[in-house]
Design a protein around this motif. Structure first.
Motif, PDB file in Angstrom:
ATOM      1  N   ASN A 249       0.846  -1.192   0.000  1.00  0.00           N
ATOM      2  CA  ASN A 249       0.000   0.000   0.000  1.00  0.00           C
ATOM      3  C   ASN A 249       0.882   1.243   0.000  1.00  0.00           C
ATOM      4  O   ASN A 249       1.780   1.371   0.837  1.00  0.00           O
ATOM      5  CB  ASN A 249      -0.896  -0.014   1.244  1.00  0.00           C
ATOM      6  N   GLU A 251       0.241   4.067   1.003  1.00  0.00           N
ATOM      7  CA  GLU A 251       0.090   4.851   2.232  1.00  0.00           C
ATOM      8  C   GLU A 251       0.992   4.338   3.352  1.00  0.00           C
ATOM      9  O   GLU A 251       1.175   5.041   4.363  1.00  0.00           O
ATOM     10  CB  GLU A 251      -1.366   4.795   2.705  1.00  0.00           C
ATOM     11  N   GLU A 252       1.554   3.143   3.180  1.00  0.00           N
ATOM     12  CA  GLU A 252       2.452   2.560   4.175  1.00  0.00           C
ATOM     13  C   GLU A 252       3.571   1.838   3.425  1.00  0.00           C
ATOM     14  O   GLU A 252       3.616   0.610   3.389  1.00  0.00           O
ATOM     15  CB  GLU A 252       1.701   1.598   5.096  1.00  0.00           C
ATOM     16  N   PRO A 254       6.650  -0.135   2.289  1.00  0.00           N
ATOM     17  CA  PRO A 254       7.488  -1.103   3.017  1.00  0.00           C
ATOM     18  C   PRO A 254       8.978  -0.881   2.764  1.00  0.00           C
ATOM     19  O   PRO A 254       9.709  -1.807   2.404  1.00  0.00           O
ATOM     20  CB  PRO A 254       7.013  -2.448   2.457  1.00  0.00           C
ATOM     21  N   ALA A 279      -1.333  11.114   2.475  1.00  0.00           N
ATOM     22  CA  ALA A 279      -0.552  10.039   3.084  1.00  0.00           C
ATOM     23  C   ALA A 279       0.500   9.498   2.116  1.00  0.00           C
ATOM     24  O   ALA A 279       1.637   9.217   2.503  1.00  0.00           O
ATOM     25  CB  ALA A 279      -1.470   8.919   3.556  1.00  0.00           C
ATOM     26  N   GLU A 283       4.515   9.626   2.700  1.00  0.00           N
ATOM     27  CA  GLU A 283       5.325   8.422   2.680  1.00  0.00           C
ATOM     28  C   GLU A 283       6.480   8.541   1.681  1.00  0.00           C
ATOM     29  O   GLU A 283       7.596   8.077   1.936  1.00  0.00           O
ATOM     30  CB  GLU A 283       4.468   7.205   2.341  1.00  0.00           C
ATOM     31  N   ARG A 286       9.148  10.447   3.344  1.00  0.00           N
ATOM     32  CA  ARG A 286       9.844   9.658   4.367  1.00  0.00           C
ATOM     33  C   ARG A 286      10.929   8.775   3.768  1.00  0.00           C
ATOM     34  O   ARG A 286      12.045   8.681   4.297  1.00  0.00           O
ATOM     35  CB  ARG A 286       8.839   8.792   5.129  1.00  0.00           C
TER      36      ARG A 286
END
Length: 360
Positions: A249, A251-252, A254, A279, A283, A286
């Motif tokens: 995803n 939004e998250e 890996p 989001a 990400e 990040r």
């Protein structure tokens, strides 16, 4: 840095450009003819499935034509300048698409039936709904199986080419120049560049990235394992290292903090609710290293292309795009700023808006 692809034969270049223009004209005519015939057939067979659309003026059609011509001219120019090989202009699975084209027609009655029933959650049996965000579990574009079957993945690229009259790849390639420019500024060795393509789908953007950045480490991420399987089939036919494909995803992501040099994201944002858009951008920030770059490519918006407002409205009405109305009024530059990005720039080519932003 990007590989340089140069050409030294003016005669050969002229012949190649003519071949490219002829191919694009043929693709455009096919796209227009397909949409006209399928619309007429739907009006005959399932008239109640037809959406009420906004009239498109002759002036708007002329503006679309000019904009498309400008896109194709830029596509050829950047290949001629060596940003990517001219062979990439012709990179399409023609035989495969020709064999699958009848399946596009055979799929239309299913689409019309879903439109009549207003059923936008007609997905394959056995799907684990807990594995996907709720907004994803829909028939975007009224597409059979949504993004969750091999049949959907097999037809997707051909359907998109028809939708955009053969310009989808040309619009995708607009991400390559800003990427090249940022890599040159950073003076990164080609073998050390690591690029993530978010929502990579069937791998069309990854193929283009491989052509432009032959030695870079490429990673593709998508929610659909079916689309990743199709991406693996097509990418394995290309020379060079096979990109790493990961289910996940956006939004998250890996991936570790500050582990990537670039993130690309093509044709995703308009299919996300507003909070998911933010989001995904956060990400990307990040996982980028300081100095890393994010390239977004998606639909034009009302602010940059007000002359195409009727086209945007009809796209929303004809296709199931539940978040498109919000997207075309969204402030993407503000979202990029809020995530921490700087050096934000944007430009528009035909029906695509390209944003480029750096992580300080």
């Amino acid at each position: 840095m990007a590989a340089t692809h140069t050409s030294f034969n003016p005669m050969a270049d002229s012949v190649t450009k003519l071949a490219y223009q002829t191919m694009q004209q043929g693709k455009s005519l096919l796209g227009i003819a397909h949409k006209q015939i399928s619309t007429q057939l739907m009006e005959l067979v399932a008239p109640k499935a037809n959406a009420e659309t906004v009239p498109i003026t002759a002036e708007t059609l002329q503006a679309l034509r000019r904009s498309m011509d400008n896109l194709l001219e830029r596509d050829w120019l950047e290949a001629e300048q060596g940003l990517y090989p001219t062979s990439q202009l012709f990179d399409a699975p023609w035989l495969d698409w020709m064999l699958r084209y009848p399946l596009v027609w055979l799929d239309l009655p299913k689409i019309w039936d879903r439109r009549l029933r207003r059923d936008v959650h007609d997905l394959p049996a056995g799907i684990d709904s807990n594995s996907f965000p709720n907004y994803y579990l829909q028939n975007f574009h009224h597409q059979t199986d949504g993004y969750l079957s091999d049949r959907s993945a097999e037809l997707y690229d051909l359907q998109v080419e028809i939708l955009f009259n053969g310009t989808a790849d040309a619009m995708r390639r607009r991400i390559l120049k800003p990427l090249t420019q940022r890599f040159k500024q950073a003076n990164l060795p080609a073998t050390q560049i690591k690029i993530l393509d978010v929502a990579c789908g069937t791998g069309r953007t990854l193929r283009q990235l491989r052509g432009a950045f032959g030695s870079a480490q490429l990673v593709g991420l998508d929610l659909s394992t079916a689309y990743l399987r199709q991406a693996n089939r097509w990418l394995s036919q290309q020379p060079g290292e096979l990109p790493q494909l990961t289910q996940g995803n956006a939004e998250e992501l890996p991936f570790k903090d500050q582990s990537l040099d670039a993130v690309t994201c093509v044709f995703l944002l308009h299919e996300l609710p507003a909070e998911a858009r933010q989001a995904v951008i956060a990400e990307a920030f990040r996982v980028l290293r300081p100095g890393g770059v994010l390239i977004l490519a998606d639909s034009v918006q009302l602010a940059d292309s007000p002359q195409f407002q009727p086209v945007m409205e009809n796209f929303r009405r004809v296709f199931h795009e539940p978040y498109y109305r919000d997207y075309i009024g969204d402030q993407i530059e503000t979202r990029l700023n809020n995530a921490g990005f700087s050096q934000i720039s944007a430009e528009t080519w035909f029906m695509t808006r390209i944003w480029c932003a750096s992580k300080p």
